[in-house]
Design a protein around this motif. Sequence first.
Motif, mmCIF file in Angstrom:
data_model
loop_
_atom_site.group_PDB
_atom_site.id
_atom_site.type_symbol
_atom_site.label_atom_id
_atom_site.label_comp_id
_atom_site.label_asym_id
_atom_site.label_seq_id
_atom_site.Cartn_x
_atom_site.Cartn_y
_atom_site.Cartn_z
ATOM 1 N N THR A 448 0.852 -1.184 0.000
ATOM 2 C CA THR A 448 0.000 0.000 0.000
ATOM 3 C C THR A 448 0.887 1.233 0.000
ATOM 4 O O THR A 448 1.812 1.331 0.821
ATOM 5 N N VAL A 449 0.615 2.168 -0.908
ATOM 6 C CA VAL A 449 1.357 3.425 -0.982
ATOM 7 C C VAL A 449 0.362 4.563 -0.777
ATOM 8 O O VAL A 449 -0.614 4.687 -1.538
ATOM 9 N N PHE A 450 0.623 5.360 0.256
ATOM 10 C CA PHE A 450 -0.243 6.499 0.576
ATOM 11 C C PHE A 450 0.538 7.784 0.371
ATOM 12 O O PHE A 450 1.609 7.977 0.951
ATOM 13 N N ARG A 451 -0.003 8.672 -0.485
ATOM 14 C CA ARG A 451 0.642 9.954 -0.784
ATOM 15 C C ARG A 451 -0.172 11.071 -0.142
ATOM 16 O O ARG A 451 -1.340 11.282 -0.504
ATOM 17 N N THR A 462 -2.474 3.720 -3.532
ATOM 18 C CA THR A 462 -2.288 2.639 -4.506
ATOM 19 C C THR A 462 -2.207 1.315 -3.757
ATOM 20 O O THR A 462 -1.385 1.153 -2.836
ATOM 21 N N TRP A 463 -3.063 0.367 -4.168
ATOM 22 C CA TRP A 463 -3.099 -0.961 -3.563
ATOM 23 C C TRP A 463 -2.555 -1.967 -4.568
ATOM 24 O O TRP A 463 -2.835 -1.885 -5.765
ATOM 25 N N LEU A 464 -1.807 -2.910 -4.065
ATOM 26 C CA LEU A 464 -1.219 -3.940 -4.931
ATOM 27 C C LEU A 464 -1.291 -5.285 -4.215
ATOM 28 O O LEU A 464 -0.886 -5.404 -3.048
ATOM 29 N N ALA A 465 -1.808 -6.299 -4.903
ATOM 30 C CA ALA A 465 -1.895 -7.650 -4.356
ATOM 31 C C ALA A 465 -1.474 -8.638 -5.432
ATOM 32 O O ALA A 465 -1.844 -8.477 -6.612
#
Length: 507
Positions: A448-451, A462-465
């Motif tokens: 998870t990337v939080f800006r 941005t979520w990535l799995a």
Amino acid sequence: MIISRTKATTLSLRGRAYGLLLAGSALILPSAAVSQSLFPDSGSALPAIPSSQVGTAGTSTITRNTPTAPVGGTIPGVVAVAGDERAADTTAQQSAAARVQEPEVDLNQPIGPSDLEPLDDGPEAIDPQEAPRQEVDPTGIRLGTFMLRPSINQSINTEITRENGSKETRNYAATGIRGTLTSDWSRHALTVTGETTIEHNFTKSKEGEDPEGKISADLRLDLADDTVAHLTSGYSFTREDNDDPNAVGGADVQSGVHLFQTGASIGRDIGKIRALAAVNGSRYVYTEAKLADGGTLNMKDRNRSGIDGRLRLGYELSPALIPFGEIASGHTFYDRKRDASGYQRSSQTYAARTGVEFDFGEKLRGELGTGYEVVDYEDNRLKNVGGISFDGDATWSPQRGTDVNLGLRTTVQDSTTPGEGGWVEYELTAALAHEMRDSVVARLSGSTVFRNFDSGSEDEVTWLAGAGITWAINRYLDLTSDVEYEKTTGGTEQNIVRAGMGLTLKR
């Protein structure tokens, strides 16, 4: 004269009688001494020994530095006197030795199971869940005092992108090359790692092809028993994503980013104190972006260099726990004093954090820290950017064959938007690998990337799995399969699904 002769004769007869008497006494005294040594009277200094124990195996007797005589005989040169303790002890030992006899063993007879002593069963079996992990690496290629372990992967992939109601599908082949070069020195160590990925679309379009690669080197110098230094360097190339806040809107090909890095650190243990000093340098170079109309956009105003240093002090509460405190400072120099919008983006960075290092062996190890970081820009029109930072990484192995990796990272990124200094970016990553069988490994990953934008712009997440499986056909060939889902919300709404299958050849 007659009287004189008579007296002489009488004296002579008396002498012979005394001589016979002394000779008889000499023959009788030894047997008397034996009787008194075995059964002393109540006034003797030695304790009485019951007759039932005389000559029995296991009975303690008092021994002295007296020569041993044959059974039933006497010791030459030693006169036996009644009541003499030395004679009594020697005779008792002779009687005991005469009664104790070793069993006769016929060496010509075969040995039976009953004649053998039981063997040691050895240590108890180790619980399979607690057994130490056995690392399995390919054979590698010996290069002098170095070992090279290369691999190459060829995969077929598909990518489906949905954005603003539109859908695009891209089918492509990807070639990945990886390698590790490690030294085999008795002192010091050098490790070089590198990897690159090249994509090629099955259509004539080049859109979406994102080549990337990196190489890094780490030289460890063992200066003393408690002093270790590291010299590092590296290079990487990536292409900015379309959903990056600094991406050029409407560009067919985003700008490529060349990153050069170097660093040096030295750590020393002083009793329970753990001290570390480090300095790092970086250089960013941006390539042109290709626009949809065929033109290009120069990005040289984003080229910059940076240098930063940090100091850390820790205290060993125990071998497994070391709390620490750290301070850092750095400066960023842009090649051009002002960017295309007329802003001076060179800056000074300050940071401080505290945390703890932990090492509980193979089960759990890593470090976790929190603090505050702020970037002060030279241009007064740009607002300082800062926030609470979280950094750390941990490796957890709940059981043999299962590894969990967790990571936290906080960075401050410079913006290219006029009037905005930048944003704080928080990234959380997780990866799980499990050995389903000796030759099959299943993988799960997520991030998870939080800006966080202080300028009032909408925050982005941005979520990535992902999931994958690797089957080791043999020690030189692996079959891989992966699927991944990525979703971006906030300023950009985008959904991407990727899937692929390939073969990895390793040596």
